[in-house]
Structure formats: C-alpha cells, structure tokens
Design a protein around this motif. Structure first.
Motif, mmCIF file in Angstrom:
data_model
loop_
_atom_site.group_PDB
_atom_site.id
_atom_site.type_symbol
_atom_site.label_atom_id
_atom_site.label_comp_id
_atom_site.label_asym_id
_atom_site.label_seq_id
_atom_site.Cartn_x
_atom_site.Cartn_y
_atom_site.Cartn_z
ATOM 1 N N LYS A 90 53.306 49.252 42.570
ATOM 2 C CA LYS A 90 52.603 49.173 41.289
ATOM 3 C C LYS A 90 52.359 47.690 41.028
ATOM 4 O O LYS A 90 53.285 46.891 40.990
ATOM 5 C CB LYS A 90 53.449 49.773 40.185
ATOM 6 N N MET A 91 51.081 47.344 40.907
ATOM 7 C CA MET A 91 50.692 45.941 40.786
ATOM 8 C C MET A 91 50.100 45.667 39.407
ATOM 9 O O MET A 91 49.371 46.487 38.864
ATOM 10 C CB MET A 91 49.655 45.600 41.856
ATOM 11 N N ARG A 92 50.427 44.509 38.859
ATOM 12 C CA ARG A 92 49.886 44.066 37.567
ATOM 13 C C ARG A 92 48.881 42.950 37.820
ATOM 14 O O ARG A 92 49.162 42.004 38.556
ATOM 15 C CB ARG A 92 50.998 43.560 36.659
ATOM 16 N N LEU A 93 47.719 43.066 37.202
ATOM 17 C CA LEU A 93 46.696 42.032 37.305
ATOM 18 C C LEU A 93 47.075 40.906 36.348
ATOM 19 O O LEU A 93 47.027 41.056 35.138
ATOM 20 C CB LEU A 93 45.321 42.608 36.947
ATOM 21 N N ASN A 94 47.496 39.773 36.916
ATOM 22 C CA ASN A 94 47.988 38.660 36.105
ATOM 23 C C ASN A 94 46.920 37.643 35.736
ATOM 24 O O ASN A 94 47.021 36.996 34.698
ATOM 25 C CB ASN A 94 49.125 37.941 36.833
ATOM 26 N N HIS A 95 45.914 37.494 36.579
ATOM 27 C CA HIS A 95 44.911 36.455 36.303
ATOM 28 C C HIS A 95 43.591 36.814 36.963
ATOM 29 O O HIS A 95 43.563 37.377 38.057
ATOM 30 C CB HIS A 95 45.398 35.099 36.839
ATOM 31 N N ILE A 96 42.500 36.499 36.290
ATOM 32 C CA ILE A 96 41.159 36.662 36.845
ATOM 33 C C ILE A 96 40.498 35.294 36.848
ATOM 34 O O ILE A 96 40.383 34.650 35.811
ATOM 35 C CB ILE A 96 40.309 37.645 36.020
ATOM 36 N N ASP A 97 40.088 34.862 38.027
ATOM 37 C CA ASP A 97 39.374 33.598 38.179
ATOM 38 C C ASP A 97 37.885 33.929 38.268
ATOM 39 O O ASP A 97 37.425 34.475 39.268
ATOM 40 C CB ASP A 97 39.854 32.875 39.435
ATOM 41 N N LYS A 98 37.147 33.627 37.201
ATOM 42 C CA LYS A 98 35.712 33.922 37.161
ATOM 43 C C LYS A 98 34.950 32.723 37.691
ATOM 44 O O LYS A 98 35.074 31.621 37.170
ATOM 45 C CB LYS A 98 35.289 34.265 35.740
ATOM 46 N N ARG A 99 34.162 32.954 38.729
ATOM 47 C CA ARG A 99 33.418 31.886 39.391
ATOM 48 C C ARG A 99 32.013 31.765 38.816
ATOM 49 O O ARG A 99 31.448 32.745 38.319
ATOM 50 C CB ARG A 99 33.325 32.152 40.899
ATOM 51 N N HIS A 100 31.445 30.589 38.926
ATOM 52 C CA HIS A 100 30.102 30.346 38.403
ATOM 53 C C HIS A 100 29.026 31.153 39.130
ATOM 54 O O HIS A 100 27.962 31.407 38.597
ATOM 55 C CB HIS A 100 29.764 28.850 38.456
ATOM 56 N N ASN A 101 29.311 31.590 40.358
ATOM 57 C CA ASN A 101 28.334 32.361 41.127
ATOM 58 C C ASN A 101 28.436 33.865 40.869
ATOM 59 O O ASN A 101 27.812 34.663 41.563
ATOM 60 C CB ASN A 101 28.474 32.066 42.618
ATOM 61 N N GLY A 102 29.243 34.266 39.887
ATOM 62 C CA GLY A 102 29.375 35.669 39.533
ATOM 63 C C GLY A 102 30.541 36.381 40.180
ATOM 64 O O GLY A 102 30.867 37.500 39.798
ATOM 65 N N GLN A 103 31.186 35.769 41.150
ATOM 66 C CA GLN A 103 32.353 36.372 41.791
ATOM 67 C C GLN A 103 33.566 36.302 40.875
ATOM 68 O O GLN A 103 33.651 35.434 40.013
ATOM 69 C CB GLN A 103 32.704 35.626 43.077
ATOM 70 N N GLU A 104 34.486 37.210 41.091
ATOM 71 C CA GLU A 104 35.785 37.173 40.415
ATOM 72 C C GLU A 104 36.877 37.289 41.474
ATOM 73 O O GLU A 104 36.769 38.110 42.386
ATOM 74 C CB GLU A 104 35.933 38.334 39.430
ATOM 75 N N THR A 105 37.913 36.484 41.348
ATOM 76 C CA THR A 105 39.088 36.648 42.195
ATOM 77 C C THR A 105 40.197 37.192 41.314
ATOM 78 O O THR A 105 40.501 36.623 40.256
ATOM 79 C CB THR A 105 39.500 35.333 42.870
#
Length: 80
Positions: A7-22
């Motif tokens: 069971k994984m918790r999403l701790n952070h979203i890195d939003k990139r200027h090119n529309g990608q998300e990590t």
C-alpha cells in the motif's frame, strides 16, 4: 514466487513545465502491528517498512488526476 501487495501513499507531485508530472510514493506503514496480522498493511510493511517509487506521467488523460496523500495498492505478480 508469492504475490506481494504494497500500500503506497503519494507523498509529492513534481509538476513540470512541459506538462509531465512525476509522482513520488512511499509505503504505508505503522509503528506497531497487531500480533494476529489483522492490519492490512501488515503483509508488506511489517517485514519491509521502507521503500520508494517514482513514476513520470505523460499521458494527458492522467495529468492532474492524482493528489498528494492518496493511497494506492501496488500488486507484484510475476510476468511470464
């Protein structure tokens, strides 16, 4: 090979200027588990309480659909 569920918790979203998300995930774990193993996080976290997963999302249909703090199941099944 036995199947494993984390069971994984999403701790952070890195939003990139090119529309990608990590997306950065860590396992959900507790400081103590019941002896009878009844806690659903017990099957993974009791024995492997640390880890990290990062995924880069480029599919436009998925961008913006994840939120920090959400929890997800990650199932490991051997591919043939």
């Amino acid at each position: 090979m036995a199947a494993m569920r984390a069971k994984m918790r999403l701790n952070h979203i890195d939003k990139r200027h090119n529309g990608q998300e990590t997306l950065y995930f860590n396992p959900v774990s507790a400081s103590k588990y019941p002896a009878d193993g009844s806690d659903e996080n017990n099957t993974y976290s009791r024995f492997s309480p640390s880890g990290m997963l990062s995924l880069t999302v480029v599919n436009p249909a998925l961008i913006g659909t994840f939120a920090e703090g959400e929890e997800f199941y990650l199932d490991f099944t051997k591919a043939n």
